[in-house]
Write a protein that holds these residues in place. Sequence first.
Motif, PDB file in Angstrom:
ATOM      1  N   GLU A 339       0.854  -1.178   0.000  1.00  0.00           N
ATOM      2  CA  GLU A 339       0.000   0.000   0.000  1.00  0.00           C
ATOM      3  C   GLU A 339       0.891   1.229   0.000  1.00  0.00           C
ATOM      4  O   GLU A 339       1.941   1.242   0.646  1.00  0.00           O
ATOM      5  N   PHE A 340       0.497   2.256  -0.746  1.00  0.00           N
ATOM      6  CA  PHE A 340       1.251   3.502  -0.674  1.00  0.00           C
ATOM      7  C   PHE A 340       0.296   4.674  -0.546  1.00  0.00           C
ATOM      8  O   PHE A 340      -0.886   4.583  -0.867  1.00  0.00           O
ATOM      9  N   PHE A 341       0.850   5.782  -0.037  1.00  0.00           N
ATOM     10  CA  PHE A 341       0.051   6.956   0.294  1.00  0.00           C
ATOM     11  C   PHE A 341       0.566   8.165  -0.480  1.00  0.00           C
ATOM     12  O   PHE A 341       1.723   8.193  -0.899  1.00  0.00           O
ATOM     13  N   GLY A 342      -0.274   9.158  -0.626  1.00  0.00           N
ATOM     14  CA  GLY A 342       0.136  10.404  -1.273  1.00  0.00           C
ATOM     15  C   GLY A 342       0.009  11.576  -0.323  1.00  0.00           C
ATOM     16  O   GLY A 342      -0.966  11.673   0.428  1.00  0.00           O
ATOM     17  N   HIS A 343       1.007  12.460  -0.359  1.00  0.00           N
ATOM     18  CA  HIS A 343       0.875  13.700   0.411  1.00  0.00           C
ATOM     19  C   HIS A 343      -0.247  14.563  -0.163  1.00  0.00           C
ATOM     20  O   HIS A 343      -0.822  15.395   0.530  1.00  0.00           O
ATOM     21  N   LYS A 344      -0.547  14.317  -1.449  1.00  0.00           N
ATOM     22  CA  LYS A 344      -1.656  14.995  -2.104  1.00  0.00           C
ATOM     23  C   LYS A 344      -2.289  14.014  -3.082  1.00  0.00           C
ATOM     24  O   LYS A 344      -1.595  13.180  -3.670  1.00  0.00           O
ATOM     25  N   THR A 345      -3.604  14.099  -3.240  1.00  0.00           N
ATOM     26  CA  THR A 345      -4.307  13.231  -4.180  1.00  0.00           C
ATOM     27  C   THR A 345      -4.998  14.082  -5.240  1.00  0.00           C
ATOM     28  O   THR A 345      -5.688  15.055  -4.916  1.00  0.00           O
ATOM     29  N   LEU A 346      -4.779  13.721  -6.500  1.00  0.00           N
ATOM     30  CA  LEU A 346      -5.457  14.381  -7.609  1.00  0.00           C
ATOM     31  C   LEU A 346      -6.428  13.402  -8.243  1.00  0.00           C
ATOM     32  O   LEU A 346      -6.125  12.210  -8.389  1.00  0.00           O
ATOM     33  N   ASN A 347      -7.578  13.911  -8.647  1.00  0.00           N
ATOM     34  CA  ASN A 347      -8.644  13.080  -9.195  1.00  0.00           C
ATOM     35  C   ASN A 347      -8.895  13.488 -10.647  1.00  0.00           C
ATOM     36  O   ASN A 347      -9.179  14.654 -10.934  1.00  0.00           O
ATOM     37  N   CYS A 348      -8.778  12.526 -11.532  1.00  0.00           N
ATOM     38  CA  CYS A 348      -8.952  12.836 -12.950  1.00  0.00           C
ATOM     39  C   CYS A 348     -10.389  13.203 -13.310  1.00  0.00           C
ATOM     40  O   CYS A 348     -10.655  13.636 -14.441  1.00  0.00           O
ATOM     41  N   ASN A 349     -11.295  13.015 -12.381  1.00  0.00           N
ATOM     42  CA  ASN A 349     -12.673  13.452 -12.605  1.00  0.00           C
ATOM     43  C   ASN A 349     -12.898  14.907 -12.211  1.00  0.00           C
ATOM     44  O   ASN A 349     -13.997  15.432 -12.375  1.00  0.00           O
ATOM     45  N   ALA A 351     -11.987  18.804 -12.737  1.00  0.00           N
ATOM     46  CA  ALA A 351     -11.473  19.674 -13.806  1.00  0.00           C
ATOM     47  C   ALA A 351     -10.236  20.445 -13.369  1.00  0.00           C
ATOM     48  O   ALA A 351      -9.289  20.613 -14.153  1.00  0.00           O
ATOM     49  N   ASN A 352     -10.226  20.931 -12.134  1.00  0.00           N
ATOM     50  CA  ASN A 352      -9.066  21.682 -11.644  1.00  0.00           C
ATOM     51  C   ASN A 352      -7.833  20.798 -11.539  1.00  0.00           C
ATOM     52  O   ASN A 352      -6.718  21.224 -11.868  1.00  0.00           O
ATOM     53  N   ASP A 353      -8.021  19.569 -11.087  1.00  0.00           N
ATOM     54  CA  ASP A 353      -6.889  18.640 -10.993  1.00  0.00           C
ATOM     55  C   ASP A 353      -6.361  18.302 -12.380  1.00  0.00           C
ATOM     56  O   ASP A 353      -5.142  18.219 -12.595  1.00  0.00           O
ATOM     57  N   MET A 354      -7.253  18.127 -13.330  1.00  0.00           N
ATOM     58  CA  MET A 354      -6.826  17.842 -14.696  1.00  0.00           C
ATOM     59  C   MET A 354      -6.067  19.022 -15.287  1.00  0.00           C
ATOM     60  O   MET A 354      -5.077  18.842 -16.018  1.00  0.00           O
ATOM     61  N   LEU A 355      -6.478  20.245 -14.959  1.00  0.00           N
ATOM     62  CA  LEU A 355      -5.768  21.424 -15.434  1.00  0.00           C
ATOM     63  C   LEU A 355      -4.353  21.455 -14.874  1.00  0.00           C
ATOM     64  O   LEU A 355      -3.396  21.759 -15.588  1.00  0.00           O
ATOM     65  N   TRP A 356      -4.217  21.110 -13.581  1.00  0.00           N
ATOM     66  CA  TRP A 356      -2.882  21.075 -12.960  1.00  0.00           C
ATOM     67  C   TRP A 356      -2.008  20.046 -13.650  1.00  0.00           C
ATOM     68  O   TRP A 356      -0.833  20.307 -13.944  1.00  0.00           O
ATOM     69  N   LEU A 357      -2.556  18.869 -13.922  1.00  0.00           N
ATOM     70  CA  LEU A 357      -1.798  17.821 -14.595  1.00  0.00           C
ATOM     71  C   LEU A 357      -1.361  18.270 -15.985  1.00  0.00           C
ATOM     72  O   LEU A 357      -0.234  18.012 -16.412  1.00  0.00           O
ATOM     73  N   ASP A 361       2.586  19.091 -17.592  1.00  0.00           N
ATOM     74  CA  ASP A 361       2.981  18.137 -18.647  1.00  0.00           C
ATOM     75  C   ASP A 361       2.940  16.690 -18.160  1.00  0.00           C
ATOM     76  O   ASP A 361       3.835  15.879 -18.507  1.00  0.00           O
ATOM     77  N   LEU A 362       1.936  16.363 -17.353  1.00  0.00           N
ATOM     78  CA  LEU A 362       1.859  15.012 -16.815  1.00  0.00           C
ATOM     79  C   LEU A 362       0.859  14.115 -17.529  1.00  0.00           C
ATOM     80  O   LEU A 362       0.849  12.911 -17.310  1.00  0.00           O
ATOM     81  N   LEU A 363       0.042  14.679 -18.374  1.00  0.00           N
ATOM     82  CA  LEU A 363      -0.979  13.866 -19.006  1.00  0.00           C
ATOM     83  C   LEU A 363      -0.385  12.736 -19.844  1.00  0.00           C
ATOM     84  O   LEU A 363      -0.919  11.632 -19.891  1.00  0.00           O
ATOM     85  N   LYS A 364       0.742  13.017 -20.468  1.00  0.00           N
ATOM     86  CA  LYS A 364       1.359  11.974 -21.303  1.00  0.00           C
ATOM     87  C   LYS A 364       1.874  10.816 -20.465  1.00  0.00           C
ATOM     88  O   LYS A 364       1.980   9.685 -20.932  1.00  0.00           O
TER      89      LYS A 364
END
Length: 367
Positions: A339-349, A351-357, A361-364
């Motif tokens: 199991e691993f944890f994140g200091h922050k979680t982004l959700n692809c659902n 819109a703001n998180d997707m904009l950050w990604l 340049d992380l979408l690729k």
Amino acid sequence: MKDLDYNKISVTTVSGRYITYDHISEFLSSLPGRFVIKIEGESVRKESIKSITFGDGPKKILMWSQMHGNESTTTKAVVDLLSYFNQESTDVLKLVKECTIKIIPILNPDGARDYTRVNANKIDLNRDAQNLSQPESRILKKVYDKFEPHFCFNLHDQRTIFNVGETIKPATVSFLAPAFDHERNNSPSRKMSMKLIAAMNSKLQKEIPGQIGRYDDGFNDNCVGDAFQMKNTPTILFEAGHYENDYERDITRKFIFKAILKGIKTIANDRIDEFTVDQYLSIPENGKQFVDIIVENIDYKSNHLTKSKIIPIQFKELLILGKVKFKPELHIFEKEPKEFFGHKTLNCNDANDMLWLKENDLLKLLS
């Protein structure tokens, strides 16, 4: 007893992750004459390596920071410590009567300028305790031999990957009483290190409960802490880690400062034996279950089925125009935990998180 007001002694002009002698020189120059500043030698690139000595008590404590140039949190903490000792309070007067303290704030100034772990010759100074191949290593050894400390505080930073035990709490501060042999036996000096760590842990548990870890004690006589423990000097490894949203580590520095001060007070007041080896051993060992960011709800097609996966992202620290920037990159575990944890979680659902990604340049990486 009323706790100190940290905000009154914290040196806010020294902040951020990029710390060189340039950043602390003005503060050091402002210290009065009872703080004796000495040039102990020069780095590979001929930059001065300084020590600050104060107090005139019989119990001698040696500490050094930025042996690894990109580990600057503890340097900020010792600057705060000097600020604390620049007061003329009853507590300070008692401590300097009992202790003599010598601090090397930046042992590796070339690595500090380059923001790298190694020195200008690409050598890890914490793997040079026996060979003494580097001028910085020889300077520390010379200071140790001449000062003859009763205690050593070896001050470092650790990565954001560490959690406490198997919990979801980050290892904001970690300690180690270094081993002195391969069997990891307990000599009198190592036991004293353990008891002193137990004292500091008792203080920090009130501040950041559950966020103190114990570092791996694998023996390596090329490491400075192990080498000094071999010489029967109680030595303590401090590791400054992550606190929530504190990538500049200007919050973690406070906990390192308070731990160091608790250690000094415990030594000065002869209270080490009020703590036990078992209390040290009760501190959970560090896990490696954190990443900086977890990206969730990524859909991808495999064998005509739609599946969901979680992507771990870790920041790479880059020095750009005198500032440390955090570049997100796909993380590959050395050994992936269950199991691993994140200091922050982004959700692809989202819109703001997707904009950050997209902006980073992380979408690729997620395709």
